[in-house]
Scaffold this active site. Sequence first.
Site, PDB file in Angstrom:
ATOM      1  N   GLY A   1       0.781  -1.237   0.000  1.00 34.07           N
ATOM      2  CA  GLY A   1       0.000   0.000   0.000  1.00 34.07           C
ATOM      3  C   GLY A   1       0.805   1.275   0.000  1.00 34.07           C
TER       4      GLY A   1
ATOM      5  CD  GLU B   1       1.429  -9.205   1.489  1.00 33.85           C
ATOM      6  OE1 GLU B   1       1.330 -10.414   1.718  1.00 33.85           O
ATOM      7  OE2 GLU B   1       0.462  -8.426   1.473  1.00 33.85           O
TER       8      GLU B   1
ATOM      9  N   GLY C   1       3.507  -3.504  -4.002  1.00 26.34           N
ATOM     10  CA  GLY C   1       3.241  -3.793  -5.414  1.00 26.34           C
ATOM     11  C   GLY C   1       3.500  -2.533  -6.204  1.00 26.34           C
TER      12      GLY C   1
ATOM     13  NE  ARG D   1      -4.439   2.347 -10.770  1.00 24.88           N
ATOM     14  CZ  ARG D   1      -4.255   3.531 -10.270  1.00 24.88           C
ATOM     15  NH1 ARG D   1      -3.754   4.502 -11.003  1.00 24.88           N
ATOM     16  NH2 ARG D   1      -4.546   3.778  -9.005  1.00 24.88           N
TER      17      ARG D   1
ATOM     18  CE1 TYR E   1      -9.985   0.954  -8.661  1.00 24.46           C
ATOM     19  CE2 TYR E   1      -8.047   1.265 -10.032  1.00 24.46           C
ATOM     20  CZ  TYR E   1      -8.904   0.436  -9.340  1.00 24.46           C
ATOM     21  OH  TYR E   1      -8.673  -0.906  -9.315  1.00 24.46           O
TER      22      TYR E   1
ATOM     23  CB  CYS F   1     -17.388   1.873 -28.732  1.00 22.49           C
ATOM     24  SG  CYS F   1     -18.691   2.606 -29.639  1.00 22.49           S
ATOM     25  CD  GLU F   2     -17.627   2.305 -21.490  1.00 23.35           C
ATOM     26  OE1 GLU F   2     -17.921   1.307 -22.166  1.00 23.35           O
ATOM     27  OE2 GLU F   2     -17.935   2.436 -20.295  1.00 23.35           O
TER      28      GLU F   2
ATOM     29  CE1 TYR G   1      -2.617  -3.908  -8.326  1.00 19.95           C
ATOM     30  CE2 TYR G   1      -1.583  -1.825  -7.764  1.00 19.95           C
ATOM     31  CZ  TYR G   1      -1.909  -3.126  -7.434  1.00 19.95           C
ATOM     32  OH  TYR G   1      -1.519  -3.629  -6.225  1.00 19.95           O
TER      33      TYR G   1
HETATM   34  N1  LLP Z   1      -1.012  -7.099  -0.305  1.00 18.96           N
HETATM   35  C1  LLP Z   1      -2.344  -7.303  -0.384  1.00 18.96           C
HETATM   36  C2  LLP Z   1      -2.960  -8.302   0.473  1.00 18.96           C
HETATM   37  C3  LLP Z   1      -3.107  -6.556  -1.282  1.00 18.96           C
HETATM   38  O1  LLP Z   1      -4.417  -6.752  -1.343  1.00 18.96           O
HETATM   39  C4  LLP Z   1      -2.474  -5.595  -2.124  1.00 18.96           C
HETATM   40  C5  LLP Z   1      -3.245  -4.828  -3.093  1.00 18.96           C
HETATM   41  C6  LLP Z   1      -1.078  -5.438  -2.020  1.00 18.96           C
HETATM   42  C7  LLP Z   1      -0.380  -6.202  -1.085  1.00 18.96           C
HETATM   43  C8  LLP Z   1      -0.309  -4.466  -2.878  1.00 18.96           C
HETATM   44  O2  LLP Z   1      -0.748  -3.166  -2.705  1.00 18.96           O
HETATM   45  P1  LLP Z   1       0.089  -1.955  -3.382  1.00 18.96           P
HETATM   46  O3  LLP Z   1       1.431  -1.898  -2.713  1.00 18.96           O
HETATM   47  O4  LLP Z   1       0.216  -2.259  -4.827  1.00 18.96           O
HETATM   48  O5  LLP Z   1      -0.749  -0.755  -3.136  1.00 18.96           O
HETATM   49  N2  LLP Z   1      -6.206  -1.990  -8.717  1.00 18.96           N
HETATM   50  C9  LLP Z   1      -6.011  -0.961  -7.728  1.00 18.96           C
HETATM   51  C10 LLP Z   1      -5.172  -1.448  -6.570  1.00 18.96           C
HETATM   52  C11 LLP Z   1      -5.765  -2.641  -5.872  1.00 18.96           C
HETATM   53  C12 LLP Z   1      -4.868  -3.122  -4.768  1.00 18.96           C
HETATM   54  C13 LLP Z   1      -5.337  -4.419  -4.251  1.00 18.96           C
HETATM   55  N3  LLP Z   1      -4.487  -4.981  -3.254  1.00 18.96           N
HETATM   56  C14 LLP Z   1      -5.363   0.239  -8.400  1.00 18.96           C
HETATM   57  O6  LLP Z   1      -5.125   0.206  -9.593  1.00 18.96           O
HETATM   58  O7  LLP Z   1      -5.102   1.242  -7.743  1.00 18.96           O
END
Ligand code: LLP
Length: 439
Positions: free
Chosen positions: A248, A290, A292, A330, A334, A361-362, A390
Amino acid sequence: MYFHGTTKINNRGHLEIGGLDTVDLAEHFGTPLYVYDVALIRERARGFKKTFDLLNVPAQVAYASKAFSTVAMVQLANEEGLSLDVVSGGELYTALQAEFPAEKIHFHGNNKSVEELAMAIDAQIGCIVVDNFYELELLAQICESKKVKTSILLRVTPGIEAHTHDYILTGQEDSKFGFDLQNGQAEKALLEALKSEWFDVLGVHCHIGSQIFETTGFILAAQKLFEKLSQWQNSHQFHSKVLNLGGGFGIRYTDEDEPLQAHQYVEEIISEVKKLAQQNNMQMPEIWIEPGRSLVGDAGTTLYKVGSRKEVPNVRNYLAVDGGMTDNIRPALYQAKYEAVLANRPLAAIEETVSIAGKCCESGDMLIWDLPLPKACDNDLLAVFCTGAYGYSMSNNYNRIPRPPVVFVENGEATLVVKRESYQDLVRLDLPLNSKVKI
Ligand code: LLP
């Protein structure tokens, strides 16, 4: 304009990434094109790992592969010594295809199927993050049938929701994920798990949200977890070896975003966990995180070719590109904001404000509203920054638009890591009308 990583303007006056001219990349691979700055991914990964190492704290930094999962990306994560978080059979399969060390894979998800769990057990992955009572039972049955023990973490919801600068404290979190910490579900799950001969319960996991710019949410989560862990230590002699605080960590998409550096998040988390462990007379657990988005987000740039223009007098000018919500959903999903420049002439004077439309087409297929740009025409290339997380992973074939390829660039070299989808690929799984199946 803010450039991430190795992105800069070269002596031809073009945007360059990883030592390669984006105009050459677009010519060679076509557009749309996802370009990843590999050096920046490495820097981000090392940023997280280094702080744990410097402070001598046992840790695992697991790349949340949902942000961008491909064989090459998983291999890169492995090269950088990361662990891996997967959330489906498909992500697990990708990891195994990439020969990622199974013992460093963690499997998430709120509805893992029997097949997915069996696949994880067969591959002997490092741990399964159990989300609910149904899974606890299912996993025990699978382990029993295979006569194999597995390590698990219990996913708990601590009653903290963090979003960017806000965090919300709730007695009981309204979330589809995890065991509630406050209402006794988490403790019930722990006791069930401890009773089972098939589980080694390593500890607890929580994930409080995404694109978070402060440490407060993580600190509060750690405090809530320790409150319970210390009770569980006293009443159930349970010692949590691992504390997984999820991902996150926020990144800078636009000027409005002011993320902390990896070491700032990590240092504060470590110091709080150390303090809590001491206060509660507990052994310091391993800290797992974790990330991402914060590993790959700002390393990705999407190159598009500019196409049609529509002027709505006194309202706005639309400039369309050859991709859109199929390669980056996104903004539509969002209201996510991005910055962009003309890659073939980033220094040209700004002449107008345009809104960047996709080709679907949107009406909602818009990439950027109100972007200051030079007057762009159909030979121009638009580079949209920070599309590394993402983007590809949420891409789709709406309107039967093929997915763009992905190229990694580093030290003046390009590696094609995902090929462009072809029209043939689009119909690959289609069968003709006369393909009746006997049931
Ligand atoms: N760990 C868990 C259990 C998660 O559910 C997530 C993200 C992460 C780690 C990684 O989070 P990050 O560091 O990437 O923020 N599609 C959305 C984001 C959905 C995130 C879901 N879970 C977007 O494009 O913003």
